[in-house]
Design an enzyme around this catalytic site. Sequence first.
Site, PDB file in Angstrom:
ATOM      1  N   ASP A 216      17.993  22.591 -31.953  1.00 50.30           N
ATOM      2  CA  ASP A 216      16.589  22.766 -31.210  1.00 50.30           C
ATOM      3  C   ASP A 216      16.957  22.251 -29.661  1.00 50.30           C
ATOM      4  OD1 ASP A 216      15.344  23.231 -33.649  1.00 50.30           O
ATOM      5  OD2 ASP A 216      15.082  21.177 -34.100  1.00 50.30           O
TER       6      ASP A 216
ATOM      7  N   ASP B 245      13.915  18.330 -34.071  1.00 53.09           N
ATOM      8  CA  ASP B 245      14.393  17.038 -34.480  1.00 53.09           C
ATOM      9  C   ASP B 245      16.035  17.261 -34.415  1.00 53.09           C
ATOM     10  OD1 ASP B 245      14.433  18.853 -36.999  1.00 53.09           O
ATOM     11  OD2 ASP B 245      14.741  16.660 -37.853  1.00 53.09           O
TER      12      ASP B 245
ATOM     13  N   CYS C 151       3.405   1.714   2.621  1.00 50.91           N
ATOM     14  CA  CYS C 151       4.785   0.975   2.363  1.00 50.91           C
ATOM     15  C   CYS C 151       5.620   1.653   1.749  1.00 50.91           C
ATOM     16  CB  CYS C 151       4.526  -0.429   1.690  1.00 50.91           C
ATOM     17  SG  CYS C 151       3.286  -1.543   2.582  1.00 50.91           S
TER      18      CYS C 151
ATOM     19  N   CYS D 108       0.681  -1.068   0.012  1.00 48.67           N
ATOM     20  CA  CYS D 108       0.015   0.137  -0.138  1.00 48.67           C
ATOM     21  C   CYS D 108       1.144   1.186  -0.129  1.00 48.67           C
ATOM     22  CB  CYS D 108      -1.125   0.222   1.121  1.00 48.67           C
ATOM     23  SG  CYS D 108      -0.036   0.008   2.958  1.00 48.67           S
TER      24      CYS D 108
ATOM     25  N   ASP E 192       9.644  23.126 -35.126  1.00 44.19           N
ATOM     26  CA  ASP E 192      10.651  23.385 -36.016  1.00 44.19           C
ATOM     27  C   ASP E 192      10.187  22.948 -37.422  1.00 44.19           C
ATOM     28  OD1 ASP E 192      13.397  23.771 -37.037  1.00 44.19           O
ATOM     29  OD2 ASP E 192      13.474  21.642 -37.139  1.00 44.19           O
TER      30      ASP E 192
END
Length: 812
Positions: A707, A703, A19, A16, A501
């Site tokens: 960037d 990509d 824990c 739980c 981009d």
Amino acid sequence: MSGSEHVVLSISGMTCTGCETKLSRTLATLPAISKLKTSLVLSRAEFDLDHSITSADNVMKHLERTTEFKCERVTIEGSSVDLLCSGNPADIVKGDWPDGVTDIKMVDKKNVRIDFDAKVVGARDLLEKGWPSPMTLAPPHADSTLDAGAKHVRHVGWMTLLSIVLTIPVLVLAWAPLPDKHRKEITHGSISLAFATVIQVAVAGPFYPKALKALIFSRVIEMDLLIVLSTSAAYIFSVVAFGYLVTDKPLSTGEFFETSTLLVTLIMIGRYIAAMARQKAVESISIRSLQTSTATIINKDESEKEIDARLLQYGDKFKVSPESRVPTDGTVIAGSSEINESMLTGESHPVEKVKGSTVIAGSINGSGVLTVRLTRIPGDNTICTIANMVDEAKLSKPRIQAIADKVASYFVPVVVAITVMVFCIWIAVGVAIRKQSGSEATIQAITYAITVLIVSCPCAIGLAVPMVIVISTGVAAERGVIFKSAEAVETAYKTSHVVFDKTGTLTRGILTVVREEYINPSANTKSLLLGLIRGSKHPVSVAVAEHLKRSGVNATSISNAKNLVGNGVEGTFAGRSLRAGNSRWLNTSAEPLVISVLSQGHTAFCFTINGELSAVFGLTDSVRSDTISTITELQHSGISVHVLSGDDKGAVHEVAAQLHISTSNVRAKCSPADKQAYIKDILAQRDPTKHGGKEPVVMFIGDGTNDAVALAQATIGVHMNEGTDVAKSAADVVLMRPSISGVLTIIAVSRKSIHRIWFNFGWSAVYNLVATLLAAGAVVHARIPPEYAGLGELVSVLPVVAAGVLLKWAKL
């Protein structure tokens, strides 16, 4: 030993949210530990350990001593192989280690685990080495991240079965007719006492040290304490009542061993089903399960041999048969086929593979036969990389988790306080209103208090967030979207601005030279240009270099050639300065040839020698097939779409016009710093008429290396990946296939995840309110009997697990 290392532990015995709190508090008290992350759903803990203070073994011993959890170290980085020894494993550990081996340790009395540098020595080489005693490959074991959970489920299952077997006779004896009432009551009571005692010691017994150690060492009042209090109260009361029966002074209620035994059994059934449901949910989205177990290697004499995939090593060639799964990453060196990569990239159509193509571990071959040169071993391939990133997201905690943790921390103390109030109220009601004796009223009050203690369950609150995060990140990964942090899942649905981009993101990034102009045409000019740009990875440079190669140009060797991010490439030859790149950097924008290229909407690529323009190239690119539909859907959702590019104005605005993006949201000729500044400006805006006046949430999709700054600046950075090395990206989310429709998947997964998290919170609140009222006797003629209160965990947790699992079939 000095320095630090990253340690990953599988934790068995967590049931739980209390824990997990106990686990994190216990580890946080150790000064050697930093960057701690824990997960209840994954049953895992990760941290950096300072070896100058203590060792990992000491940490594990401390954790087991203070929490009663069982720990096992997991290796998720580097290479390792388990070997079975015919002799004494200790001799292997103490003996001389081959070159490349970094560590050898005993797993058990027969097995050793060898950690090694795969670039120096291979797994097959280690197996074939002349060890003091013969060695064989140990049987494969389950995914180490799931193994501890599976062991825990099996253990809970066996204990539950034991509890059921012992409880059934107690129930039969309690409900059986008693012709000779007094004698039978004592006989049945004696048998019930024996069975109930075994259940209380063997099944419920482990709850006692857990609850006490949590209270003493971690100062946590957890669910186990409620179980200890309630089952102990029911059992002790039954023992006392049985004692009165034996002395011919039976209590009005009699003993009720069936209550304590059925209570423990139902609690165990609830925990078993909840643990099994959590484990199945985690297994169902395990990326590592895509790893195949065997591979067919091609020897130097071109003979073929099937081996365990764990024995693949650098330098190997392997065959991929029709309709089989690719064992690990590699490059095709012979053959052609189509491969289904949908399980890793989300790409629905098979991808054609020919000589020189890359193949990804876990993808499924079509009808052709491929010969592949291994580039990454199974323990460090794309499957492992993706799985590690997905696990990282599962271990991270979104801000909304703080709400759940806060509520859960107060839950058990509040329940204990309510229990005391219920106990006192029912004593008062029994004595003052029902005119019962003090003992009768106390007995009645105990049954209500026991029920309130056990029917309340914080587990649903604790699982509300992590269960959804685990499933949603796995579901997204199956669709080619890798969330690297839980915060991205939490935030993405609030996106107000999406910034793209252009080259390689909105467009395919495969540029074509449609125009070339030379000031003084000569073979030397072309050779110098090709020599300068041939090492560049920028899409424009690559396109021009390929164009020159196809024209039969031979490259001249250029000295000191270097890439300047956002600008171009520069170098020297025979004392002359050579530069190639965009017209702004080269100050050639006013040149007539450059103006002519730009006016046609082309991307201009210029080449200068000693600052003088020598050549101009015009390039075009095409938008991706799904770009228009994705942009349209984003705009219909009220999300503002922007385009940033380092490309020339004409080319950028031409793409923006095709996509119906407002020119006010388009910026051309952007350097990395310009992109960062643009995103900063958006983040600084707060329009009270839009998005509820809240701060903008900006998602940037790019990509390229240039960037990186913008990805970091945006609220959510999304990297579009077209290769297999997805680990290089520092973005929050990685798109595994070249398709911007993944942006819609990101937002959809986030929205559905948040909806389910709030459902879980709502269900937990409703359940605990209604269950507590029914258990406390607040509803006339409707109450939960104490023996059935153990069903509480099952009733509260299963809807939470189901809400997460149903994400697997949600329409995204």
